[in-house]
Write an enzyme that holds these catalytic residues in place. Structure first.
Site, PDB file in Angstrom:
ATOM      1  N   ASN A   9     -12.886   0.150   6.607  1.00 33.66           N
ATOM      2  CA  ASN A   9     -11.587   0.564   7.150  1.00 33.66           C
ATOM      3  C   ASN A   9     -11.604   2.082   7.224  1.00 33.66           C
ATOM      4  OD1 ASN A   9      -8.948   1.168   7.710  1.00 33.66           O
ATOM      5  ND2 ASN A   9      -8.111   0.372   5.785  1.00 33.66           N
ATOM      6  N   TRP A  10     -11.765   2.591   8.437  1.00 34.37           N
ATOM      7  CA  TRP A  10     -11.871   4.049   8.600  1.00 34.37           C
ATOM      8  C   TRP A  10     -10.535   4.752   8.333  1.00 34.37           C
ATOM      9  CZ3 TRP A  10     -15.124   5.244  13.673  1.00 34.37           C
ATOM     10  CH2 TRP A  10     -16.423   4.755  13.496  1.00 34.37           C
ATOM     11  N   LYS A  11      -9.441   3.989   8.343  1.00 33.39           N
ATOM     12  CA  LYS A  11      -8.090   4.580   8.257  1.00 33.39           C
ATOM     13  C   LYS A  11      -7.945   5.637   9.364  1.00 33.39           C
ATOM     14  CE  LYS A  11      -7.999   3.215   3.469  1.00 33.39           C
ATOM     15  NZ  LYS A  11      -7.506   3.422   2.114  1.00 33.39           N
ATOM     16  N   HIS A  95      -1.969  -4.041   5.511  1.00 34.36           N
ATOM     17  CA  HIS A  95      -2.561  -3.092   4.555  1.00 34.36           C
ATOM     18  C   HIS A  95      -1.442  -2.438   3.738  1.00 34.36           C
ATOM     19  CE1 HIS A  95      -4.734   0.279   2.837  1.00 34.36           C
ATOM     20  NE2 HIS A  95      -5.847  -0.381   3.111  1.00 34.36           N
ATOM     21  N   GLU A  97      -1.013   0.470   2.798  1.00 34.30           N
ATOM     22  CA  GLU A  97      -0.536   1.764   3.314  1.00 34.30           C
ATOM     23  C   GLU A  97       0.508   1.561   4.401  1.00 34.30           C
ATOM     24  OE1 GLU A  97      -4.385   3.468   4.143  1.00 34.30           O
ATOM     25  OE2 GLU A  97      -4.779   3.632   1.984  1.00 34.30           O
ATOM     26  N   GLU A 165      -6.478  -6.060  -2.425  1.00 35.76           N
ATOM     27  CA  GLU A 165      -6.618  -4.625  -2.648  1.00 35.76           C
ATOM     28  C   GLU A 165      -5.519  -4.153  -3.599  1.00 35.76           C
ATOM     29  OE1 GLU A 165      -8.879  -2.541   0.772  1.00 35.76           O
ATOM     30  OE2 GLU A 165      -6.754  -2.546   1.249  1.00 35.76           O
ATOM     31  N   GLY A 171      -8.375   4.522  -3.034  1.00 38.63           N
ATOM     32  CA  GLY A 171      -8.547   5.960  -2.888  1.00 38.63           C
ATOM     33  C   GLY A 171      -8.411   6.736  -4.188  1.00 38.63           C
ATOM     34  N   SER A 205     -11.663   1.468  -3.902  1.00 37.09           N
ATOM     35  CA  SER A 205     -12.706   2.309  -4.499  1.00 37.09           C
ATOM     36  C   SER A 205     -14.033   1.573  -4.677  1.00 37.09           C
ATOM     37  CB  SER A 205     -12.229   2.897  -5.838  1.00 37.09           C
ATOM     38  OG  SER A 205     -11.097   3.727  -5.631  1.00 37.09           O
ATOM     39  N   GLY A 226     -12.846   1.603   2.111  1.00 33.84           N
ATOM     40  CA  GLY A 226     -12.217   2.737   2.780  1.00 33.84           C
ATOM     41  C   GLY A 226     -13.159   3.925   2.826  1.00 33.84           C
TER      42      GLY A 226
HETATM   43  P1  13P Z   1     -10.925   3.114  -0.703  1.00 31.46           P
HETATM   44  O1  13P Z   1     -12.234   2.365  -0.628  1.00 31.46           O
HETATM   45  O2  13P Z   1     -11.029   4.496  -0.134  1.00 31.46           O
HETATM   46  O3  13P Z   1     -10.353   3.065  -2.075  1.00 31.46           O
HETATM   47  O4  13P Z   1      -9.898   2.349   0.254  1.00 31.46           O
HETATM   48  C1  13P Z   1      -9.726   0.991   0.115  1.00 31.46           C
HETATM   49  C2  13P Z   1      -8.920   0.494   1.246  1.00 31.46           C
HETATM   50  O5  13P Z   1      -7.734   0.734   1.325  1.00 31.46           O
HETATM   51  C3  13P Z   1      -9.600  -0.274   2.296  1.00 31.46           C
HETATM   52  O6  13P Z   1      -8.692  -0.888   3.151  1.00 31.46           O
END
Ligand code: 13P
Length: 241
Positions: A9-11, A95, A97, A165, A171, A205, A226
């Site tokens: 997931n590049w966000k 997600h 977020e 998640e 993150g 993470s 991520g």
């Molecule tokens: P991280 O791997 O940066 O913790 O992010 C996880 C995430 O939200 C993937 O969708």
């Protein structure tokens, strides 16, 4: 059999030039063992680029969200059918977020239905906050999130991918321990009942040095990655773990 899947997931990261390099490195570096799949979920404007760079490869690509609506006067929204036109097979929905910015359970369920209707596999994200975990309500939270989607989809729940998640692990560098991940994955698997073949991904993470221990858990079928998915060497190392 449940497949093994690693999804990046590049966000809201990337740029034309960086993406070219990252996608080319992934394409050159990924020679999957049988039954393993790699997918990248990129920002909408780069779907064409992922399609151009990955077509004919064994790597899939997808979007990070879809509209709950099929089409019409929804300024700024992108429909699942539009995303599907770019060769996507997957779309993330729900997600944390996005949930944190007001996406409701009903909207998440509608998005999962919209993705399926367009021929996409929704990767439905669930997870508890730190406060919810500390209050002992992890199980109730994640099962409630799953139920909201399952109630909407009925039997079609069998066609989704589910990603656990924990919000506190995203993150932050704090990964759920393999035991913590397995406990929640088992709960989700049991709740899926007849749809227990749904792949269950862990996210939060995930890094090359913790991936193997997470993947060794009986009910962990892969990862939603991520930060580490933005570096080809790290993402490849996770996918190979
Ligand atoms: P991280 O791997 O940066 O913790 O992010 C996880 C995430 O939200 C993937 O969708």
């Amino acid at each position: 059999m449940r497949g093994r899947l690693v999804v990046g997931n590049w966000k809201m990261n990337g740029g034309l030039r960086q993406n070219d390099a990252l996608l080319a490195e992934l394409r050159a570096g990924w020679a999957p063992p049988p039954g393993r799949e790699m997918v990248v979920c990129v920002p909408y404007p780069y779907l064409w680029q992922a399609q151009a760079a990955l077509s004919g490869s064994v790597i899939g690509w997808g979007a990070q969200d879809v509209s709950q609506y099929a089409g019409g006067a929804y300024t700024g929204e992108v429909s699942a059918a539009m995303v599907a036109e770019f060769g996507c097979r997957y779309a993330l929905v729900g997600h944390s977020e996005r949930r944190a910015r007001g996406e409701t359970e009903a909207a998440v369920a509608d998005k999962a239905a919209a993705a399926l209707a367009a021929g996409l596999t929704p990767i439905v994200c669930v997870g508890e906050t730190l406060a919810q975990r500390e209050a002992g309500s992890t199980g109730a939270v994640v099962l409630g999130q799953l139920d909201a989607v399952a109630d909407r989809l009925g039997d079609r729940i069998a066609a989704v991918v589910l990603a656990y998640e924990p919000v506190w692990a995203i993150g932050t560098g704090l990964t759920a321990s393999p035991d913590q991940a397995q406990t929640v994955h088992r709960l989700l698997r049991e709740r899926l009942g007849a749809a227990a073949t749904v792949p269950l991904l862990y996210g939060g993470s995930v890094k090359p040095d913790n991936a193997a221990a997470l993947f060794a858990c009986q009910d962990v079928d892969g990862a939603l990655v991520g930060g580490a998915s933005l570096k080809a060497d790290e993402f490849l190392a996770i996918a190979r773990a």
